[in-house]
Design a protein around this motif. Structure first.
Motif, PDB file in Angstrom:
ATOM      1  N   CYS A  73       1.052  -1.344  -0.015  1.00 42.02           N
ATOM      2  CA  CYS A  73      -0.121  -0.026  -0.088  1.00 42.02           C
ATOM      3  C   CYS A  73       0.784   1.180   0.065  1.00 42.02           C
ATOM      4  O   CYS A  73       1.643   1.229   0.866  1.00 42.02           O
ATOM      5  CB  CYS A  73      -0.902  -0.150   1.258  1.00 42.02           C
ATOM      6  SG  CYS A  73      -1.814   1.339   1.365  1.00 42.02           S
ATOM      7  N   LEU A  74       0.453   1.978  -1.102  1.00 47.43           N
ATOM      8  CA  LEU A  74       1.542   3.316  -1.011  1.00 47.43           C
ATOM      9  C   LEU A  74       0.979   4.257  -0.012  1.00 47.43           C
ATOM     10  O   LEU A  74      -0.545   4.488   0.004  1.00 47.43           O
ATOM     11  CB  LEU A  74       1.611   3.886  -2.453  1.00 47.43           C
ATOM     12  CG  LEU A  74       2.425   3.186  -3.560  1.00 47.43           C
ATOM     13  CD1 LEU A  74       2.204   3.590  -4.884  1.00 47.43           C
ATOM     14  CD2 LEU A  74       3.907   2.973  -3.094  1.00 47.43           C
ATOM     15  N   ILE A  75       1.779   5.037   0.650  1.00 46.45           N
ATOM     16  CA  ILE A  75       1.292   5.899   1.660  1.00 46.45           C
ATOM     17  C   ILE A  75       1.940   7.361   1.653  1.00 46.45           C
ATOM     18  O   ILE A  75       3.160   7.389   1.241  1.00 46.45           O
ATOM     19  CB  ILE A  75       1.619   5.214   3.079  1.00 46.45           C
ATOM     20  CG1 ILE A  75       1.083   4.093   3.431  1.00 46.45           C
ATOM     21  CG2 ILE A  75       1.451   6.398   4.189  1.00 46.45           C
ATOM     22  CD1 ILE A  75      -0.425   4.073   3.701  1.00 46.45           C
ATOM     23  N   GLN A  76       1.053   8.237   1.683  1.00 41.99           N
ATOM     24  CA  GLN A  76       1.629   9.696   1.860  1.00 41.99           C
ATOM     25  C   GLN A  76       2.335   9.835   3.233  1.00 41.99           C
ATOM     26  O   GLN A  76       1.988   9.366   4.531  1.00 41.99           O
ATOM     27  CB  GLN A  76       0.460  10.631   1.847  1.00 41.99           C
ATOM     28  CG  GLN A  76      -0.347  10.816   0.453  1.00 41.99           C
ATOM     29  CD  GLN A  76       0.522  11.628  -0.727  1.00 41.99           C
ATOM     30  OE1 GLN A  76       1.863  11.615  -0.404  1.00 41.99           O
ATOM     31  NE2 GLN A  76       0.229  11.598  -1.774  1.00 41.99           N
ATOM     32  N   ARG A 223      -4.814   0.553   3.834  1.00 43.87           N
ATOM     33  CA  ARG A 223      -5.399   0.904   2.646  1.00 43.87           C
ATOM     34  C   ARG A 223      -6.988   1.348   2.834  1.00 43.87           C
ATOM     35  O   ARG A 223      -7.173   2.422   2.598  1.00 43.87           O
ATOM     36  CB  ARG A 223      -5.506  -0.335   1.253  1.00 43.87           C
ATOM     37  CG  ARG A 223      -6.097   0.442   0.240  1.00 43.87           C
ATOM     38  CD  ARG A 223      -6.058  -0.561  -0.716  1.00 43.87           C
ATOM     39  NE  ARG A 223      -4.881  -0.872  -1.407  1.00 43.87           N
ATOM     40  CZ  ARG A 223      -4.045  -2.045  -1.209  1.00 43.87           C
ATOM     41  NH1 ARG A 223      -4.810  -3.093  -0.664  1.00 43.87           N
ATOM     42  NH2 ARG A 223      -3.009  -2.262  -1.671  1.00 43.87           N
ATOM     43  N   ALA A 224      -7.575   0.629   3.534  1.00 41.04           N
ATOM     44  CA  ALA A 224      -9.048   1.045   3.860  1.00 41.04           C
ATOM     45  C   ALA A 224      -9.037   2.243   4.657  1.00 41.04           C
ATOM     46  O   ALA A 224      -9.960   3.094   4.691  1.00 41.04           O
ATOM     47  CB  ALA A 224      -9.619  -0.156   4.648  1.00 41.04           C
ATOM     48  N   ALA A 225      -7.933   2.387   5.680  1.00 41.45           N
ATOM     49  CA  ALA A 225      -7.958   3.469   6.481  1.00 41.45           C
ATOM     50  C   ALA A 225      -7.568   5.009   5.542  1.00 41.45           C
ATOM     51  O   ALA A 225      -7.751   6.033   6.140  1.00 41.45           O
ATOM     52  CB  ALA A 225      -6.878   3.490   7.651  1.00 41.45           C
ATOM     53  N   ASN A 226      -6.997   4.695   4.425  1.00 43.93           N
ATOM     54  CA  ASN A 226      -6.523   5.860   3.665  1.00 43.93           C
ATOM     55  C   ASN A 226      -7.613   6.103   2.613  1.00 43.93           C
ATOM     56  O   ASN A 226      -7.421   6.018   1.334  1.00 43.93           O
ATOM     57  CB  ASN A 226      -5.102   5.637   3.047  1.00 43.93           C
ATOM     58  CG  ASN A 226      -4.607   6.656   2.244  1.00 43.93           C
ATOM     59  OD1 ASN A 226      -4.719   7.737   2.673  1.00 43.93           O
ATOM     60  ND2 ASN A 226      -3.838   6.299   1.297  1.00 43.93           N
ATOM     61  N   TYR A 227      -8.960   6.222   2.849  1.00 48.13           N
ATOM     62  CA  TYR A 227      -9.981   6.150   1.809  1.00 48.13           C
ATOM     63  C   TYR A 227     -10.041   7.611   1.312  1.00 48.13           C
ATOM     64  O   TYR A 227     -10.809   7.786   0.219  1.00 48.13           O
ATOM     65  CB  TYR A 227     -11.130   5.836   2.461  1.00 48.13           C
ATOM     66  CG  TYR A 227     -11.757   6.529   3.546  1.00 48.13           C
ATOM     67  CD1 TYR A 227     -12.231   7.862   3.566  1.00 48.13           C
ATOM     68  CD2 TYR A 227     -11.441   5.900   4.813  1.00 48.13           C
ATOM     69  CE1 TYR A 227     -12.627   8.427   4.383  1.00 48.13           C
ATOM     70  CE2 TYR A 227     -11.747   6.673   5.876  1.00 48.13           C
ATOM     71  CZ  TYR A 227     -12.389   7.997   5.896  1.00 48.13           C
ATOM     72  OH  TYR A 227     -12.785   8.790   6.853  1.00 48.13           O
TER      73      TYR A 227
END
Length: 369
Positions: A73-76, A223-227
């Motif tokens: 999962c790519l993250i900022q 990923r779900a938290a980063n919607y």
């Protein structure tokens, strides 16, 4: 009286052969997931059915495959954001705040993450196998946190061994793999850890991009938290990160060779004013140089006048080209504050040992005038 440098135990270094193999694994994964010209276009937005850009989803699949993981999962937020996402989606999502961690100073942003997450840390010296085994056998903590790169100059444990012990004891393992990706032969998740988190900015990618790679369920929660669309790594960023990443493994192999050559030349006395050296993973593999006088605070400015980078920008980001001559990191100094005025870290970055020696020699000579 000047202090002395401790003995160091550098982490295993990825060879040129390791680097070529890593590059080819990544390229093969990209070819699998970027078919029909997808490598030459990028989209943005919360695509229905994906919840993120199609290019981002493809890049995540390629990264997971390249590192032999279930998902990515790519993250900022670069490395710090990736670590926070991994902890939030792993132990903290289960209400498990108690974690086993190395008894050493934490990287400063990691310490902030631990504090903000109300982490209850059980400290044990990872250099002491018996002590670690005793904690794993007797403490109820269900997770172990491992920083792959050294936290103290004198650290001698192998992160792979810590991960293996933790996994054998039935613990989940979160690994901070910043400064380890493509520098060491394998990262945490490739050693059996639950998840690895690291910055792609430190791997020549765009500013602010990080990744969580590992267990599918944990990564899915991240990923779900980063919607939010505003929180997504957009397709343009994801593609730029991959384009940079394929160039990194051989680059790092060349840098490791330059660092090793530099250490040998400084140890041989080629630069007057350097009285001792160590190879160390602090943060990247670099040279720790002990000076004959307490001018460590002034030396970076002197070196910058001769072409050195005056300060780090992500510590091995794409912005850093010329050698870095800089103070020791705050976590290193927390363990050995007596080195603050007497020791510096030197990283050739994209340069070779010859240019780095020349800059150091000129900078120290300037300080004598």
């Amino acid at each position: 009286m000047s202090p002395s440098l401790p003995e160091t135990t550098p982490l295993p270094v990825a060879t040129a052969d390791d680097a070529l193999a890593a590059q080819q694994r990544l390229v093969a994964a990209v070819a699998t997931h970027f078919t029909d010209g997808a490598l030459f276009r990028a989209d943005v937005g919360v695509v229905p059915g994906l919840g993120r850009p199609d290019t981002t989803a493809r890049a995540e699949a390629a990264l997971a495959e390249a590192f032999g993981a279930e998902d990515a999962c790519l993250i900022q937020g670069a490395g710090t954001g990736a670590i926070r996402a991994a902890l939030s989606a792993g132990p903290w999502a289960r209400g498990e705040r108690r974690m086993i961690a190395h008894d050493a100073p934490d990287y400063s942003t990691t310490a902030t993450t631990f504090r903000d997450g109300a982490a209850e840390l059980v400290r044990v010296d990872f250099d002491d196998d018996a002590a670690l085994d005793a904690v794993l056998a007797g403490d109820p903590a269900r997770w172990v946190y491992v920083q792959h790169s050294r936290q103290r100059l004198a650290d001698r444990h192998q992160p792979a061994d810590v991960i293996a012990r933790a996994v054998a004891a039935g613990r989940g393992v979160v690994v901070d793999d910043n400064y380890a990706v493509f520098r060491t032969p394998r990262i945490g998740v490739e050693h059996g850890a639950t998840v690895s988190a690291f910055s792609l900015f430190k791997l020549h990618g765009p500013e602010g991009v990080g990744v969580v790679v590992g267990d599918g369920e944990l990564v899915g929660r991240a990923r779900a938290a980063n919607y939010s669309g505003g929180g997504q790594v957009q397709g343009t960023q994801a593609l730029a990160a991959l384009q940079a990443l394929v160039m990194v493994p051989l680059n790092w192999a060349a840098q490791a060779r330059a660092v090793t050559e530099l250490a040998g030349r400084l140890a041989a006395g080629e630069v007057s004013g350097v009285v001792d050296v160590r190879l160390a993973n602090a943060q990247d593999l670099c040279v720790i140089a002990l000076l004959d006088r307490p001018v460590a605070a002034q030396l970076p400015a002197w070196a910058a006048r001769h072409g050195a980078a005056p300060f780090p920008v992500g510590s091995n980001s794409r912005h850093e080209i010329t050698p870095l001559v800089y103070r020791l990191s705050s976590s290193t100094l927390a363990a050995q504050p007596e080195l603050a005025d007497w020791a510096i870290r030197v990283n050739p970055m994209r340069a070779g040992a010859e240019l780095t020696v020349r800059i150091l020699r000129s900078a120290l000579a300037e300080g004598e005038r």
